[in-house]
Design a protein around this motif. Structure first.
Motif, PDB file in Angstrom:
ATOM      1  N   LEU A 184      -5.173   7.903   0.002  1.00 15.25           N
ATOM      2  CA  LEU A 184      -5.584   7.822  -1.395  1.00 15.25           C
ATOM      3  C   LEU A 184      -7.046   7.489  -1.561  1.00 15.25           C
ATOM      4  O   LEU A 184      -7.652   7.794  -2.573  1.00 15.25           O
TER       5      LEU A 184
ATOM      6  N   ALA B 254       1.073   4.030  -3.015  1.00 16.72           N
ATOM      7  CA  ALA B 254       0.839   5.455  -2.764  1.00 16.72           C
ATOM      8  C   ALA B 254       2.005   6.299  -3.278  1.00 16.72           C
ATOM      9  O   ALA B 254       1.798   7.346  -3.892  1.00 16.72           O
TER      10      ALA B 254
ATOM     11  N   TYR C 100       1.703   9.177  -6.220  1.00 15.96           N
ATOM     12  CA  TYR C 100       2.078  10.575  -6.000  1.00 15.96           C
ATOM     13  C   TYR C 100       3.246  11.000  -6.879  1.00 15.96           C
ATOM     14  O   TYR C 100       3.790  12.081  -6.713  1.00 15.96           O
TER      15      TYR C 100
ATOM     16  N   GLU D   1       0.824  -1.213   0.000  1.00 18.18           N
ATOM     17  CA  GLU D   1       0.000   0.000   0.000  1.00 18.18           C
ATOM     18  C   GLU D   1       0.861   1.267   0.000  1.00 18.18           C
ATOM     19  O   GLU D   1       0.547   2.242  -0.684  1.00 18.18           O
TER      20      GLU D   1
END
Length: 103
Positions: free
Chosen positions: A74, A12, A16, A8
Motif C-alpha cells: 500500500l 490492507a 482493498y 497492517e
C-alpha cells in the motif's frame, strides 16, 4: 501481501475493499487476548530466539514480538513493514467506528 493477524494486514484488506476479515485469537497468561494464529510461536516465522507458548506468555511480551517482514504494497515508498502481534483490544480500537467486521 501483508501478514495475517496483523493490524497492517487488516488495514490492507479493508483498503482493498474487504468488509470483513477472519482473525485468530488466543488467550494469554495474563488473561488477555492476542491476535495470533499459532498456539506455539516458532522462530522460523517470528523474530524470537526460542519457541514461545502464547498461553504461557503475557500480552505485553507478545506485543513486542515482530513477524512477517514483507514488502509493503500500500505504501510503495517503503520497502518493508515489520508487524507485531496485536492484542484484540488494540486491533478493535484501531478500527473503532468503521463499518468493518471481524470473524
Amino acid at each position: 501481501m501483508l501478514p495475517e493477524n496483523s493490524i497492517e494486514g487488516v488495514k490492507a484488506a479493508f483498503a482493498y475493499g474487504a468488509f470483513a476479515v477472519e482473525i485468530d485469537v488466543r488467550l494469554t497468561k495474563d488473561l488477555d487476548f492476542a491476535v495470533v494464529h499459532d498456539e506455539k510461536l516458532q522462530s522460523s516465522y517470528y523474530q524470537i530466539g526460542h519457541p514461545i507458548e502464547v498461553a504461557k506468555t503475557g500480552i505485553n511480551e507478545l506485543k513486542n514480538i515482530s513477524f512477517g517482514q514483507a514488502p509493503l504494497l500500500l505504501f510503495p515508498d517503503q520497502k518493508k513493514v515489520v508487524t507485531h502481534i496485536p492484542s484484540l483490544s488494540d486491533l478493535i480500537a484501531k478500527f473503532n467506528g468503521a463499518q468493518h467486521r471481524f470473524n
